[in-house]
Every structure is written in structure tokens, then in C-alpha cells.
Design an enzyme around this catalytic site. Structure first.
Site, short mmCIF file in Angstrom:
data_model
loop_
_atom_site.label_atom_id
_atom_site.label_comp_id
_atom_site.label_asym_id
_atom_site.label_seq_id
_atom_site.Cartn_x
_atom_site.Cartn_y
_atom_site.Cartn_z
N ARG A 29 4.86 -42.66 19.20
CA ARG A 29 6.27 -42.34 19.46
C ARG A 29 7.11 -42.52 18.19
NH1 ARG A 29 7.23 -43.12 25.55
NH2 ARG A 29 9.39 -43.68 25.09
N GLU A 47 11.53 -39.46 31.43
CA GLU A 47 12.27 -40.50 30.70
C GLU A 47 13.66 -40.02 30.30
OE1 GLU A 47 10.22 -42.60 27.54
OE2 GLU A 47 8.28 -41.89 28.29
#
Length: 213
Positions: free
Chosen positions: A52, A166
Site C-alpha cells: 500500500r 474502503e
């Protein structure tokens, strides 16, 4: 399921991280945490955190990496919490179980309003932002592209990707936007309320066993 009228977002964190969050007044993205590690227990999978940080960027905001954002789910009782609960994934370094994990709840639209006032970018994803194939959006008119049935499903084995949608906000999230803290047990409730004694702003704390496995 239609888009909820008042969506909520949830960030999970180990209870022993609360004192530093309260002291700072912010939740920080992983990129900031790497630069200045706070005290307390780290949860999550390190290899996914690294991906990420260094590999996964947002199509809706070119150049902004997922790890540059504070992540939230659109529901409690997330897939990640299940992995923490089972504690049998070799990639998960934290093995302390779900009991010390607390849910920090905030209002979705209120958060976007704050982000735009402070010129911070935001986006939502249709699945897990740690995977290599997620889609992201920064247009509220496209909220119906989230699989809300999957998000709110109790049994999600066949809807795992949609369950992991998300919300991402660039760099930081203010403590004052947390509207409620959900905990698993009375012992953690006491730990959280003790941490809140030092806080000028004190969100409500509730034992929410239905948010856990």
C-alpha cells in the site's frame, strides 16, 4: 441495498494506541507512522502495508498511494478483524486476538466535508485497497457502485471483496471527528475510558459485541 442515508466509517486499532492518538489529536496514515512510529501495538499484515505504501496508487488521484491515506471500512466486523480473531495467518504478525481491538466510528459525509474544507484528497474503493486490482472513486454520485449488501453482510464468504470496500482520506484524520468507540468487552471498555480521561474531546464508548466474531 441502496446507499445508506447516513453511512458510517470504521477504523480499527489496538486499544493501547489510543493514548498516542489522543495526545496527537490525529489518526495518521501508514506513511506518516513509518516516519515517526507511535507507541502501542501494530496490527495488520506488513507485506500488505508495504504494498500500500510503495506500489498501490489511486486512479482517482494519480500519485497518491493507498499508504498515504488513513483507511476506514464502511462496516464494523470486517474481514480484517476476522483474520485477527482467527490468528492463524502466517502473514499476520499480531496474534493478540480481537478483544483488544477497538472500532473508531465516524460520519462519512461529515468526514468528506472536513477533508474538502482542509484540501485533503479522499476516495472510496469497491474492494480491498491492499489488493492489486481494486477500483477507486472520488465522486459521491457513484456511491451506489459499492456492493452495500456485501458491506453489511454477516455471512460474507462469497462476498469477501465487496465486504472490504474502503474509504481513504489523505494523510490524517482528526480525533474530533470520531463519534463513537465500539469495544468487545468490559475490560477493554475500562481501558478505553481510562485513556479518555486525558482527552479534551471524549466520544462515547459502547460495548458492541455484535461488531465482533
Amino acid at each position: 441495498m441502496p446507499v445508506p442515508a447516513e453511512p458510517k466509517i470504521y477504523h480499527i486499532v489496538h486499544a493501547d494506541r489510543l493514548p498516542s492518538i489522543i495526545s496527537d489529536g490525529w489518526l495518521w496514515c501508514d506513511a506518516e507512522i513509518v516516519r515517526s512510529p507511535p507507541p502501542g501495538t501494530t496490527i495488520g499484515m506488513n507485506h500488505i502495508k508495504q504494498r500500500r505504501l510503495n506500489e498501490l496508487s489511486l486512479n482517482s488521484h494519480p500519485g497518491l498511494f493507498v499508504g498515504d491515506c488513513v483507511p476506514f471500512y464502511f462496516c464494523p466486523r470486517s474481514v480484517m478483524l476476522y483474520l485477527i480473531h482467527k490468528a492463524n495467518d502466517a502473514e499476520l504478525t499480531y496474534v493478540g486476538g480481537q478483544d483488544p481491538i477497538v472500532h473508531l466510528e465516524a460520519d462519512f459525509y461529515g468526514t468528506i466535508s472536513w477533508a474538502e474544507q482542509n484540501r485533503l484528497r479522499w476516495a472510496f474503493t469497491l474492494s480491498n485497497a491492499g489488493s492489486g486490482y481494486f477500483e477507486d472513486r472520488c465522486d459521491l454520485s457513484r456511491l451506489d457502485e459499492i456492493d452495500w449488501n456485501a458491506v453489511h453482510a454477516i455471512s460474507w464468504s462469497h462476498r469477501k471483496e465487496g465486504k472490504q470496500a474502503e474509504f481513504l482520506i489523505e494523510k490524517q484524520f482528526p480525533w474530533e471527528l470520531i463519534t463513537r468507540i465500539g469495544v468487545c468487552s468490559y475490560s477493554i471498555y475500562e481501558q478505553v475510558t481510562t485513556a479518555l480521561r486525558a482527552a479534551e474531546y471524549k466520544p462515547g464508548v459502547e460495548i458492541r459485541s455484535e461488531w465482533y466474531y
